[in-house]
Design a protein around this motif. Structure first.
Motif, PDB file in Angstrom:
ATOM      1  N   ASP A 119       0.818  -1.227   0.000  1.00 56.06           N
ATOM      2  CA  ASP A 119       0.000   0.000   0.000  1.00 56.06           C
ATOM      3  C   ASP A 119       0.848   1.271   0.000  1.00 56.06           C
ATOM      4  OD1 ASP A 119      -2.276  -1.501   0.064  1.00 56.06           O
ATOM      5  OD2 ASP A 119      -2.335  -1.562   2.263  1.00 56.06           O
ATOM      6  N   ASN A 120       2.125   1.137   0.326  1.00 60.07           N
ATOM      7  CA  ASN A 120       3.005   2.321   0.332  1.00 60.07           C
ATOM      8  C   ASN A 120       3.671   2.544  -1.022  1.00 60.07           C
ATOM      9  OD1 ASN A 120       2.434   2.080   2.999  1.00 60.07           O
ATOM     10  ND2 ASN A 120       4.535   1.870   3.714  1.00 60.07           N
TER      11      ASN A 120
ATOM     12  N   TYR B 280       7.974  18.186   3.799  1.00 58.80           N
ATOM     13  CA  TYR B 280       8.226  16.833   3.268  1.00 58.80           C
ATOM     14  C   TYR B 280       9.628  16.753   2.680  1.00 58.80           C
ATOM     15  CZ  TYR B 280       3.322  16.218   4.049  1.00 58.80           C
ATOM     16  OH  TYR B 280       2.099  16.134   4.664  1.00 58.80           O
TER      17      TYR B 280
ATOM     18  N   GLU C  19       7.032   9.292   7.918  1.00 52.50           N
ATOM     19  CA  GLU C  19       6.002  10.330   7.888  1.00 52.50           C
ATOM     20  C   GLU C  19       6.351  11.380   6.831  1.00 52.50           C
ATOM     21  OE1 GLU C  19       2.908   9.818   9.617  1.00 52.50           O
ATOM     22  OE2 GLU C  19       3.073  12.008   9.485  1.00 52.50           O
TER      23      GLU C  19
ATOM     24  N   LYS D  21       3.995   7.242   2.742  1.00 53.95           N
ATOM     25  CA  LYS D  21       3.011   6.764   3.721  1.00 53.95           C
ATOM     26  C   LYS D  21       1.655   6.580   3.006  1.00 53.95           C
ATOM     27  CE  LYS D  21       2.034  11.412   5.494  1.00 53.95           C
ATOM     28  NZ  LYS D  21       2.063  12.296   6.664  1.00 53.95           N
ATOM     29  N   PRO D  22       0.784   5.685   3.524  1.00 57.72           N
ATOM     30  CA  PRO D  22      -0.441   5.339   2.798  1.00 57.72           C
ATOM     31  C   PRO D  22      -1.293   6.553   2.407  1.00 57.72           C
ATOM     32  CG  PRO D  22      -0.112   3.830   4.622  1.00 57.72           C
ATOM     33  CD  PRO D  22       0.967   4.868   4.741  1.00 57.72           C
ATOM     34  N   GLU D  23      -1.375   7.546   3.277  1.00 58.14           N
ATOM     35  CA  GLU D  23      -2.193   8.741   2.977  1.00 58.14           C
ATOM     36  C   GLU D  23      -1.707   9.412   1.680  1.00 58.14           C
ATOM     37  OE1 GLU D  23      -1.469  11.709   5.921  1.00 58.14           O
ATOM     38  OE2 GLU D  23      -2.917  13.129   5.061  1.00 58.14           O
ATOM     39  N   ILE D  24      -0.385   9.515   1.524  1.00 60.04           N
ATOM     40  CA  ILE D  24       0.168  10.122   0.304  1.00 60.04           C
ATOM     41  C   ILE D  24       0.077   9.124  -0.852  1.00 60.04           C
ATOM     42  CG2 ILE D  24       2.279  11.017  -0.782  1.00 60.04           C
ATOM     43  CD1 ILE D  24       3.044  12.234   1.900  1.00 60.04           C
TER      44      ILE D  24
ATOM     45  N   ARG E 167      -2.117   6.988  -1.463  1.00 62.72           N
ATOM     46  CA  ARG E 167      -3.491   6.974  -2.007  1.00 62.72           C
ATOM     47  C   ARG E 167      -3.687   8.140  -2.978  1.00 62.72           C
ATOM     48  NH1 ARG E 167      -4.949   4.927   3.076  1.00 62.72           N
ATOM     49  NH2 ARG E 167      -5.298   6.975   3.994  1.00 62.72           N
ATOM     50  N   ILE E 168      -3.121   9.295  -2.632  1.00 65.60           N
ATOM     51  CA  ILE E 168      -3.263  10.460  -3.530  1.00 65.60           C
ATOM     52  C   ILE E 168      -2.434  10.241  -4.800  1.00 65.60           C
ATOM     53  CG2 ILE E 168      -2.876  12.964  -3.759  1.00 65.60           C
ATOM     54  CD1 ILE E 168      -3.458  13.149  -0.741  1.00 65.60           C
TER      55      ILE E 168
END
Ligand code: PLP
Length: 385
Positions: free
Chosen positions: A88-89, A195, A220, A245-248, A250-251
């Motif tokens: 997922d990463n 970042y 992070e 990270k998964p949040e990024i 996904r985008i």
């Protein structure tokens, strides 16, 4: 009609492309300008791609790439980069370019600043401008063998800074940042809540020391970008990947849809074969670049054009200050008079204005001949000043 979008209409293409356009009309020129391996993609990779095509891997794939490829990448990241990631990463992209450009798109709002190296790969500036960001250069001084100074970088951080980009092994300098430097830069980014984008596309082309992945220190803040182009001589297949990270992630996955849909299915299967197959091809190419690096160092030293010994990638910077010419003019005149193509330093930033970048992606014979002609040209120019 109303004007076209400002950034793409006004930005300057890279100086390497300008020289490539000129040299295209000169069949007998020596090519020391290209940032592309002069090796063919290894046979077993090409064969796997052919077989995948015949098996029907000819359709769209998931936006973030085949799970089987991302699983192979998770294993590679553990084996080569010593980082633990999950599928997922990892987001498969159209080349390293796709990974870095998508990352800028994911992070930047109009006016956000990104710290990028000077000298640095010209495409960063173009990518940031099309994402409506503002590139801000930090110096990699030749006096310090093109190593970053974290204290100087910190002075450039403003409330508008969104990201710090680092590139090791570096294009155009071949500098490899020591482990402590990478750790310090990641910590610096984290401290300021920005970042850290780590361009690691040359990670497996290192001659002295080893590679350090930014994500080893922080998952992070750090986003690492990789490619198959340089490691496996696969520039034309266009496969890279970003690890975030998964949040990024996904985008980044979502961003593939409007721009490319996905990376070509057959290229992804070729990449999978590259990872799962024998790795001696990587070592053979690395050894060849190392021999050329040593050769280039020797010739540049003999000609008083040596700056620093590159520890990775396949480039070396040469000092042209004795010639007393601006680097674009120098590169164009050299091409005309000596039929040697190389990249003008100024295309990488102000710090490199008195240099040219020599690519080691050519045979030892061509490299030797090209560098000898370069030395003779500088000598002649320095006398006629
Ligand atoms: N980053 C650097 C520093 C490069 O020099 C290049 C290619 O020259 C890339 C990224 C991207 O390469 P690709 O898109 O072929 O993976």
């Amino acid at each position: 009609m109303k004007p076209l979008a400002e950034a793409p209409s006004t930005m300057r293409p890279s100086g390497i492309r300008e020289i490539m356009a000129l040299v295209a009309q000169m069949p007998d020129a020596i090519h020391l300008e290209v940032g592309e391996p002069n090796f063919q993609t290894p046979e077993h990779i090409k064969k796997a791609a052919y077989e995948a095509t015949m098996e029907g891997f000819t359709k769209y794939t998931p936006s973030n790439g085949f799970v089987s490829l991302r699983e192979a990448l998770v294993e590679k990241l553990r084996r080569v980069d010593h980082i633990e990631e999950t599928v997922d990463n990892v987001v498969v992209t159209v080349g390293g370019v796709g990974a870095i450009a998508s990352t800028f798109m994911a992070l930047l709002d109009p006016g956000d600043e990104v710290l990028i190296p000077d000298p640095g790969w010209p495409n960063y500036t173009m990518m940031i401008l099309v994402s409506k960001g503002v590139p801000v250069r930090y110096s990699l001084s030749p006096k310090n063998c093109f190593q970053p100074d974290p204290k100087e970088i910190e002075k450039l951080i403003t409330p508008k800074t969104k990201a710090l980009l680092i590139n090791s092994p570096a294009n155009p300098t071949g500098a490899v940042f020591p482990r402590e430097t990478v750790e310090e830069l990641v910590a610096l980014a984290k401290k300021h809540g920005v970042y850290l984008i780590s361009d690691e596309v040359y990670e497996q082309l290192i001659f002295d020391g080893g590679h350090t992945s930014a994500r080893e220190f922080d998952k992070e803040a750090a986003i690492s970008c990789y490619s198959f182009s340089k490691t496996y001589a696969m520039t034309g297949w266009r496969v890279g990947y970003a690890v975030a990270k998964p949040e990024i992630a996904r985008i980044l996955t979502k961003l593939q849809e409007p721009y490319v849909s996905c990376t070509a299915a057959v290229s992804q299967k070729a990449a999978e074969a590259a990872l799962r197959g024998p790795q001696d091809c990587v070592e053979e190419m690395r050894q060849a670049y190392k021999r050329r690096r040593d050769l280039a160092v020797e010739i540049l030293q003999e000609n008083n054009m040596f700056i620093c010994k590159p520890s990775g990638a396949f480039y070396i910077m040469a000092d042209i200050s004795r010639a007393g010419m601006e680097s674009y003019d120098f590169a164009k005149t050299l091409l005309k008079e000596e039929k040697v193509a190389l990249a003008p330093g100024a295309t990488f930033g102000d710090v490199a204005a008195q240099t040219v970048r020599v690519s080691l992606a050519n045979s030892e014979d061509q490299l030797t001949e090209g560098l000898k002609r370069l030395g003779a040209f500088v000598e002649r120019r320095s006398k006629s000043k």
